[in-house]
Design a protein around this motif. Structure first.
Motif, PDB file in Angstrom:
ATOM      1  N   TYR A 543     -10.726   4.681  -3.823  1.00 16.49           N
ATOM      2  CA  TYR A 543     -10.636   3.446  -4.607  1.00 16.49           C
ATOM      3  C   TYR A 543     -11.634   3.445  -5.762  1.00 16.49           C
ATOM      4  CZ  TYR A 543      -7.856   1.366  -0.814  1.00 16.49           C
ATOM      5  OH  TYR A 543      -6.886   1.093   0.111  1.00 16.49           O
ATOM      6  N   ASP A 544     -12.754   4.122  -5.551  1.00 23.20           N
ATOM      7  CA  ASP A 544     -13.845   4.073  -6.536  1.00 23.20           C
ATOM      8  C   ASP A 544     -14.091   5.400  -7.238  1.00 23.20           C
ATOM      9  OD1 ASP A 544     -14.470   1.363  -5.779  1.00 23.20           O
ATOM     10  OD2 ASP A 544     -15.402   2.186  -3.978  1.00 23.20           O
ATOM     11  N   ALA A 717      -7.584  -8.546  -8.984  1.00 27.18           N
ATOM     12  CA  ALA A 717      -8.662  -8.872  -8.044  1.00 27.18           C
ATOM     13  C   ALA A 717      -8.322  -8.244  -6.697  1.00 27.18           C
ATOM     14  CB  ALA A 717      -8.816 -10.376  -7.902  1.00 27.18           C
ATOM     15  N   THR A 718      -9.262  -7.513  -6.147  1.00 28.09           N
ATOM     16  CA  THR A 718      -9.061  -6.861  -4.858  1.00 28.09           C
ATOM     17  C   THR A 718     -10.178  -7.263  -3.909  1.00 28.09           C
ATOM     18  OG1 THR A 718      -8.050  -4.958  -5.945  1.00 28.09           O
ATOM     19  CG2 THR A 718      -8.764  -4.665  -3.680  1.00 28.09           C
ATOM     20  N   MET A 753       0.267 -11.816  -5.043  1.00 27.83           N
ATOM     21  CA  MET A 753      -0.794 -11.587  -4.066  1.00 27.83           C
ATOM     22  C   MET A 753      -0.161 -10.890  -2.865  1.00 27.83           C
ATOM     23  SD  MET A 753      -3.227 -14.229  -1.909  1.00 27.83           S
ATOM     24  CE  MET A 753      -4.041 -14.892  -3.353  1.00 27.83           C
ATOM     25  N   GLU A 754      -0.585  -9.653  -2.599  1.00 33.38           N
ATOM     26  CA  GLU A 754       0.021  -8.878  -1.522  1.00 33.38           C
ATOM     27  C   GLU A 754      -1.041  -8.167  -0.700  1.00 33.38           C
ATOM     28  OE1 GLU A 754       3.302  -6.373  -2.382  1.00 33.38           O
ATOM     29  OE2 GLU A 754       4.098  -7.633  -3.987  1.00 33.38           O
ATOM     30  N   LEU A 755      -0.713  -7.992   0.608  1.00 33.49           N
ATOM     31  CA  LEU A 755      -1.537  -7.148   1.467  1.00 33.49           C
ATOM     32  C   LEU A 755      -1.163  -5.708   1.138  1.00 33.49           C
ATOM     33  CD1 LEU A 755      -1.056  -8.956   4.906  1.00 33.49           C
ATOM     34  CD2 LEU A 755      -2.643  -9.501   3.064  1.00 33.49           C
ATOM     35  N   CYS A 756      -2.124  -4.926   0.687  1.00 27.32           N
ATOM     36  CA  CYS A 756      -1.774  -3.582   0.219  1.00 27.32           C
ATOM     37  C   CYS A 756      -2.981  -2.661   0.260  1.00 27.32           C
ATOM     38  CB  CYS A 756      -1.223  -3.653  -1.205  1.00 27.32           C
ATOM     39  SG  CYS A 756      -0.667  -2.061  -1.841  1.00 27.32           S
ATOM     40  N   HIS A 760      -4.311   0.773  -7.428  1.00 31.17           N
ATOM     41  CA  HIS A 760      -3.750  -0.064  -8.487  1.00 31.17           C
ATOM     42  C   HIS A 760      -4.568   0.042  -9.765  1.00 31.17           C
ATOM     43  CE1 HIS A 760      -0.726  -2.290  -6.119  1.00 31.17           C
ATOM     44  NE2 HIS A 760      -1.556  -2.046  -5.110  1.00 31.17           N
ATOM     45  N   VAL A 761      -3.936  -0.360 -10.876  1.00 27.03           N
ATOM     46  CA  VAL A 761      -4.647  -0.403 -12.145  1.00 27.03           C
ATOM     47  C   VAL A 761      -5.678  -1.524 -12.095  1.00 27.03           C
ATOM     48  CG1 VAL A 761      -2.657   0.490 -13.407  1.00 27.03           C
ATOM     49  CG2 VAL A 761      -2.935  -1.977 -13.163  1.00 27.03           C
TER      50      VAL A 761
END
Length: 978
Positions: A543-544, A717-718, A753-756, A760-761
């Protein structure tokens, strides 16, 4: 609550093979049949068990002869014996003993080895295998379950269902035999009040420990504890894998018979209602048993079963879990369940059972289709529709003859679903609409079946002893939903019998196929576990970061662990940490490199090209690729680098998928839901539940919405939060994704808004552009959109622009005039084709004129017969020629023409005048048989039919046969031919 000693009702119990994974294993037997003798009347029993006073919350059915379809076993939410109360009491009992109450998982399992969720333990399978860590030491659930075998037995037995709930308590290495047994006894005798003297126990023959607990600690007398063999009391998940002894609790309906020479398999006396599985061994390939490091408990109690016992009704269907559906169906058919005959009651039970099943399946995203799970839903709906029509429900059952009645019944199912699955109520509109569409579509199929039945009966009437074959009756039943009872009734009115023996053979073949499929939960502890021994879950850094230093923890070649690999080897590499995304949630795994540098020269010493990353054994990432240079060994520190361009393509498509789902819901309605997805480097694919194709205007509107949101350049937003909090906030779950207690929520503010767990961008502007490239149906009620975004969008637009430029050059027009020019060319082509077709028909008629002179006259009725090879005449012209000959030669005449219009193709036509048809010769049947000689088939009407074939070399022989058979059929043996 204590049941009276006088016993009960005539009951037949059936437990499917699927449910036996939670109950007693029967070594392959699919059901147990239990008959309980009638000792007192139903009314007397109910009166004694549920006193009818103002404080009682249980309503007794009015059993007077004039009673219509009234509530038979209606319990309020406060009744301690209502289905909802039994469920709550079970869950709360174990919650008070340290168990975590977990929700039921979907009927669509997150497990490729299982067709539908058939057992309460299924969601815990990875934990039992040690593939996933336990999040809680012990749990309790009420699991929605579906079984698809033995559908034909539903309604015929007291407890046989397609949809059912399994109450269970599970220990993941926390407690074992003693606690499981003591709690089961306490629940049964104290919480539910069953008298101890009516309970019997079975244990595995070698399980002295369980026997001792039941006898010495619980206090069950030895004579009421039976040791049973492996076939009955040893649970296996398969040929290998976790296994262990079982112990069951049985209810004794006739304790007055004593304890000598008792047989727990005596279904006139006993019923098993609780099963405890002690999962303590791993069965190895050689059949030997080794103790599991973590001993587990897996128990099961059928909710419908316990409701039937505690509500003191003769079968599961008359409990408050199902009977309100039956009552509604009876009312719609204007009949009384209480006064109905056995056949009608069976039909009402089928409707009650199947309606529960289809409502919960559709709610869980399974739409009617002709394949897989969708076929199960379609078959169940069709059984409801044809059964409803059989008992007299017309139209919607409420006065509209063109309406559908299943949506009305679904309303009742939904009203009963609140404590089973609250999501059902939220999806009520979509469920009702899908049922309406499917029922009305099937009614049309039934009407087509009626026409086919007419044809079958006409054929049967030509026989000396008119009889409809069992295969034809089964075709009507299985394909067109025609009840065999209706087929037999209509046939009987015309003097035609039905070959019921052959029909039963066809039915049995179908049952065998159904039995063989999807009824075992497969668990295995094999090579994967050995490979992963001592390897921790992979730490995901992707992710990072797109690169990281990592240590090689394992290497696998051809399924076997190795310590070292060299150049050219295809490998699977396990790392302690990785920036590579492993395929999940529809997003494909990353590509990239694993490499290590040489000593000070800056050149790679080892390069492993990674082409795919998958998850295994819970959360271990498996990097699949090939060693391009050097070698690799376990323990080496390496660099892991993700292909940044491909990752960006995946991120763009994944975020675009979220925007697409929001746009779809905005344009088509909030009921539209995801049914699958693929997030790849070159495109995205989104499957969704919808009943019709999207219009061009809708596609344009969806594209415009997505591109508008892209242009707003919104930051994503995550955050990680509790699953319950995420759902309360309105987050949408991704189809097929499995979630823990903590979930990752990806939000495009104000849009999605989704559980994922995907990548993502950071900002929607990175997507650059979005274009739908196709929209199509892939199954009944399931549509698929394919689209491109980001670099793939630019490539797509550039490619299409290139094609347009070439087309403009070829047509010598500007782009805005291409459509008009193409339409003009097509119109010219159509006119030319029509002209050619007209000329071919004229030529065929001219040829037919010459052929007419070749007609032979047969029989006393002077029937003219023409059988001729028309060379390469095309099918349309051949038809024209046949029609010309039939008209010009006048009645009675029989014409058979054949041709070879193209290489490897045969065309055949049969045209019979009314006088020939009256003699009993049917054009469709006749030409169909002739076509078989040419490797084909066909058919049509009584007077005119077409057929085809794939063996032109046999055409001459086939026409000779046609001529011989026509002459024989149209004239006596001694008739003059000329």
């Amino acid at each position: 609550m204590v049941m009276e000693s006088a016993s009960l009702l005539s009951v037949s119990v059936s437990v499917s093979a699927a449910s036996l994974s939670r109950l007693k294993p029967l070594g392959g037997r699919s059901c147990i049949n239990i008959n309980v003798g009638l000792a007192t009347s139903t009314k007397q029993l109910r009166s004694s068990y549920f006193p009818t006073n103002k404080s009682s919350s249980f309503t007794i059915r009015n059993s007077s002869p004039s009673a219509s379809a009234q509530t038979q076993t209606s319990t309020s939410n406060d009744s301690p014996v209502s289905g909802n109360a039994i469920r709550r009491r079970f869950l709360n009992f174990f919650a008070s003993r340290g168990h975590t109450i977990l929700p039921s998982s979907s009927l669509v399992p997150d497990d490729p080895t299982v067709f539908l969720t058939i057992a309460g333990m299924l969601q815990f399978k990875p934990i039992f295998l040690g593939k996933e860590p336990r999040n809680v030491p012990c749990a309790t659930t009420s699991q929605k379950c579906m079984r698809t075998n033995d559908i034909e037995n539903v309604g015929r037995t007291a407890r046989h269902h397609t949809f059912f709930e399994m109450l269970g308590n599970f220990s993941f290495g926390d407690y074992f035999k003693k606690d499981a047994i003591l709690w089961a006894w306490e629940l049964t005798t104290k919480e539910f009040g069953l008298p101890p003297e009516k309970l019997w126990i079975s244990v595995f023959q070698d399980d002295d420990e369980a026997f001792s607990i039941w006898h010495n600690e619980v206090g069950v007398p030895e004579e009421r504890i039976k040791r049973m063999g492996e076939e009955d009391n040893f649970w296996n998940s398969g040929a290998t894998g976790p296994c262990g002894p079982c112990s069951e609790i049985y209810y004794d309906f006739h304790p007055e018979r004593g304890s000598s020479d008792t047989d727990l398999g005596d279904d006139s006396r006993f019923i098993e209602f609780y099963n405890l599985v002690f999962m303590q061994y791993n069965k190895k390939d050689d059949g030997s048993l080794e103790p599991l490091k973590q001993k587990n408990i897996d128990t099961g109690m059928g909710l419908e079963r316990m409701a039937q016992i505690l509500q003191n009704v003769p079968n599961n269907y008359e409990t408050d879990l199902i009977f309100p559906i039956i009552e509604r169906a009876a009312h719609m058919a204007s009949i009384s369940y209480a006064e109905a005959d056995d056949a009608t009651k069976t039909n009402l039970k089928v409707i009650g059972d199947h309606m529960r099943a289809v409502v919960y399946l559709i709610s869980d995203g399974v739409m009617p289709s002709n394949i897989g799970r969708g076929y199960v839903v379609r078959r169940l709906i069709r059984r409801v529709v044809r059964t409803g029509r059989l008992i007299g429900i017309t139209g919607d059952g409420q006065g509209n003859p063109d309406g559908a009645f299943t949506p009305v019944l679904a309303e009742t199912v939904v009203s009963l679903s609140v404590e089973i699955d609250p999501d059902v109520f939220m999806r009520k509109t979509a469920i009702v609409e899908e049922l309406k569409r499917e029922e009305l579509r099937f009614v049309q199929t039934l009407e087509r079946g009626e026409k086919l039945l007419d044809q079958f009966l006409a054929d049967a009437l030509t026989q000396e002893k008119p009889c409809l074959s069992g295969k034809d009756a089964f075709l009507l039943y299985d394909t067109y939903g025609f009840p065999v009872e209706i087929t037999a009734e209509i046939a009987g009115e015309m003097g035609v019998t039905v070959d019921m023996k052959e029909f039963e053979v066809e039915m049995e073949n179908q049952r065998k196929q159904s039995h063989a499929a999807h009824n075992v939960v497969k668990l295995s502890v094999g090579n994967d576990m050995e490979i992963a021994e001592g390897i921790p879950d992979t730490e995901f850094l992707g992710y990072d970061s797109l690169s990281a230093r990592a240590v090689v923890k394992g290497i696998v070649v051809n399924g076997d662990p190795v310590q070292h690999v060299s150049e050219g080897s295809e490998v699977e590499v396990l790392l302690d940490r990785t920036p590579f995304y492993a395929e999940s949630g529809g997003q494909v795994g990353d590509n990239g490199l694993l490499y290590s540098l040489g000593d000070g020269n800056g050149k790679p010493q080892t390069i492993v090209e990674i082409k795919d990353v998958q998850k295994s054994l819970g959360n271990i990432f498996v990097h699949k690729g090939m060693v391009k240079e050097g070698s690799l060994e376990v323990g080496r520190e390496i660099d892991a680098a993700v292909d940044a361009k491909l990752r960006q393509r995946a991120k763009v498509h994944h975020t675009a998928t979220h925007l697409l789902q929001s746009a779809l819901k905005a344009v088509t309605g909030p009921e539209t839901s995801q049914a699958g997805s693929l997030v790849s480097f070159d495109r995205l694919r989104f499957d969704f539940n919808f009943h019709r194709p999207l219009t061009e205007d809708e596609i344009t509107e969806i594209e415009a919405l997505v591109n508008h949101w892209i242009g707003e350049a919104a930051d994503l937003a995550t955050k990680v939060m509790a699953l319950a909090d995420a759902k309360k906030a309105g987050a949408i779950a991704m189809f097929g994704e499995k979630y823990g207690e903590q979930v990752r929520v990806v939000e495009v503010p104000g849009v999605s808004m989704e559980l994922c767990g995907g990548t993502h961008v950071s900002n929607t502007s990175e997507i650059r552009g979005f274009k739908i490239i196709s929209e199509q149906g892939i199954a009944s009620g399931i549509r698929r959109i394919e689209a491109v975004a980001g670099d793939a969008f630019i490539e797509y637009i550039t490619s299409r622009d290139s094609y347009m430029r070439q087309l403009c050059t070829m047509l010598k027009v500007k782009a805005e005039h291409v459509n008009a020019r193409v339409e003009s060319v097509l119109e010219e082509l159509r006119a030319t084709r029509n002209e050619v077709s007209s000329l071919k028909s004229k030529i065929a008629v001219l040829r037919a004129s010459s052929v007419a002179s070749k007609a032979i006259v047969v029989g006393p009725n002077n029937i003219r017969v023409v059988v001729e090879n028309m060379d390469d005449t095309d099918p349309d012209a051949l038809r024209t020629a046949a029609e010309f000959l039939t008209e010009s030669l006048q009645d009675p005449v029989a014409v058979i023409l054949g041709s070879v219009p193209d290489e490897g193709k045969v065309s055949l036509i049969a045209s019979f005048s009314p006088g020939v048809v009256k003699m009993g010769i049917q054009a469709g049947r006749f030409i169909g048989n002739i076509a078989k000689l040419c490797g084909g088939g066909g058919g049509g009407k009584l007077n005119f039919a077409q057929a085809g074939g794939r063996k032109p070399e046999n055409l001459g022989m086939a026409l000779e046969r046609a001529k011989e058979e026509l002459v024989a059929a149209l004239s006596p043996a001694d008739a003059v031919q000329r």
